[in-house]
Enzyme design. Structure first.
Site, PDB file in Angstrom:
ATOM      1  N   HIS A 207       0.881  -1.179   0.000  1.00 42.10           N
ATOM      2  CA  HIS A 207       0.000   0.000   0.000  1.00 42.10           C
ATOM      3  C   HIS A 207       0.912   1.220   0.000  1.00 42.10           C
ATOM      4  O   HIS A 207       1.294   1.725   1.054  1.00 42.10           O
ATOM      5  CB  HIS A 207      -0.883  -0.051   1.258  1.00 42.10           C
ATOM      6  N   CYS A 240      -1.765  13.750   0.802  1.00 39.22           N
ATOM      7  CA  CYS A 240      -0.943  13.330   1.933  1.00 39.22           C
ATOM      8  C   CYS A 240      -1.159  14.334   3.054  1.00 39.22           C
ATOM      9  O   CYS A 240      -0.828  15.500   2.902  1.00 39.22           O
ATOM     10  CB  CYS A 240       0.522  13.295   1.520  1.00 39.22           C
TER      11      CYS A 240
END
Lengths: 300, 300
Positions: A207, A240
């Site tokens: 991931h 992010c």
């Protein structure tokens, strides 16, 4: 050096992707996205999470969403669950697969869920017992596997410890998350080498986030170690949280392009995947973060 | 599987990058960029080209530019040269290294320079004789090594043929260009395997575009085959002329980030490289295409 013949793609856009949007995305839009992902051949779609709506308002409608999914045979729709309360909510709407999340970094675990790694695993054992009683499949996440926003480098052995704990707890699949996208290929391989001493490689998912542009290189590196499950996010959904403006999850389109080029089977259809990405990008009024999507739409 | 200990980065931003800008970039800005790249430790900077200003107005000031470069010891400044006329211009301003360019695709060569691959090599033999007489170093480009915008797939053997021709002609280094960025890692390795049957791997450079997001994965793949020279463009300068809006050259910052992570020496300094990218991005009033640059500036 032998690459896997087949890779399972776990689409995390509706959850890991859309939970980073400033404004919650309406249920009907999420349903439209999920439907298009199914049509593209995705067999695992992480659809939402049962976390506190106070902390993550983007996921507040997860119960409603899950109930409205027109579930297709052969497709699973795991839902993220942080604790027993979340598990109850999941059970109440008939969820069949859940995901729990731990981290390989002490500082991250402290800041994120206010306890030690050891305590976090202990807490999940209750969730696990209940989940097993109800016949649920449980997927386990380990975040910060290639670095932590607070403490930097993370030893591969720490990742292996946490992965083993989740595996021993009963998780059927362990997803190894480069949460901040700081990893590079050799480090990704070293991490996998450490983890496969405790957990069979066929139970591991990569991931990886693309914050520093390294995700595909890192994926190619771990494919060479036999990893055959990849988490990705259509259109690269998901920023992010530690670097505003920077990209997050690796885009499913870009992963698929690489896997197609490597001759690895996925069951996914690029054209339909691009349509799913186009659908959500139009809703968000944002250019897709997928380079494949940009290049192909530019070529039209 | 052994990675090289050291990689030479060939910075192509001032030429391959800026030639794709709609408006020519002034000489003083190019000089400012070149100076900052030198300070970042780059030892090869492709500065310009002596092509027809009618066709490539972006490069019209290359003679003026070259004369004004405050050349540093240990740094080379190759200039692209398409023919004898270009060579004369290069010699007249004291150029010490040139680059010539061929393609592995017949259709591309026909459309680009209106002759066959064989004829293109023959034409360069005159340039080569003259260049050698004047003691110039000659770098050779092969474009379309992983695909052609007109004919699609390109057989690795065709790439090897053209690379060998340029090597036999006297090119000391052969740069293998994935001009349209369509390559994937295994194909990149197969191409290198074919070419290294004719040309030593230490004389090969990988020149990969990131149009489909595959460049770093492809670079990691060919590093595993021993390739130790990488062409890249600071800030990812250079679009892809075949897909408007799509990105072009792989960003030097992203390559350096990966190489640093792999423990491979380059002699480059990330902080100063980011400053060079920031300088040109500000001039162009555009966000850098480098994900590393974006992530690090977002984190500030």
């Amino acid at each position: 050096m032998q690459l896997p013949e087949r890779v399972k793609i776990v689409e995390v856009g509706p959850r890991d992707g859309l939970q980073n949007e400033a404004a919650p995305v309406p249920v009907e839009v999420k349903l439209g996205l999920i439907e298009r992902l199914e049509k593209a051949g995705v067999s695992v779609i992480e659809a939402g999470s049962f976390v506190s709506p106070k902390w993550v308002p983007q996921m507040a409608s997860s119960a409603e969403l899950f109930q409205q999914i027109d579930q297709k045979p052969g497709v699973s729709y795991p839902m993220l669950v942080p604790n027993l309360k979340g598990l109850e909510s999941a059970l109440s709407v008939g969820v069949k697969e859940i995901a729990i999340f731990a981290a390989a970094s002490e500082s991250f675990t402290q800041k994120n869920i206010n306890c030690s790694i050891e305590d976090s695993i202990a807490r999940y054992s209750d969730v696990m017992v209940q989940a097993k009683q109800h016949g649920l499949l449980v997927r386990g996440y380990v975040s910060c596997v290639l670095g932590c926003p607070y403490e930097g480098e993370i030893a591969p052995e720490r990742v292996a410890d946490v992965a083993r704990s989740l595996y021993e707890l009963g998780c059927y699949e362990i997803s190894l998350g480069d949460t901040v996208g700081v990893g590079t290929p050799a480090k990704a391989q070293q991490m996998i080498d450490a983890v496969t001493k405790c957990v069979p490689v066929e139970n591991l998912a990569a991931h990886f986030h693309d914050t520093y542009g390294q995700a595909l290189a890192n994926l190619f590196a771990v494919l060479q170690r036999g990893v055959s499950i990849i988490d990705s996010s259509v259109s690269g959904l998901g920023g992010c949280p530690y670097a505003k403006g920077a990209s997050g999850n690796v885009a499913t389109e870009d992963v698929l392009y690489m896997l197609n080029g490597l001759g690895i089977q996925t069951g996914l259809d690029m054209e339909r995947l691009l349509q799913a990405g186009d659908f959500i990008s139009r809703y968000l009024q944002r250019e897709p973060a997928s380079k494949v999507a940009r290049a192909l739409s530019a070529a039209d």
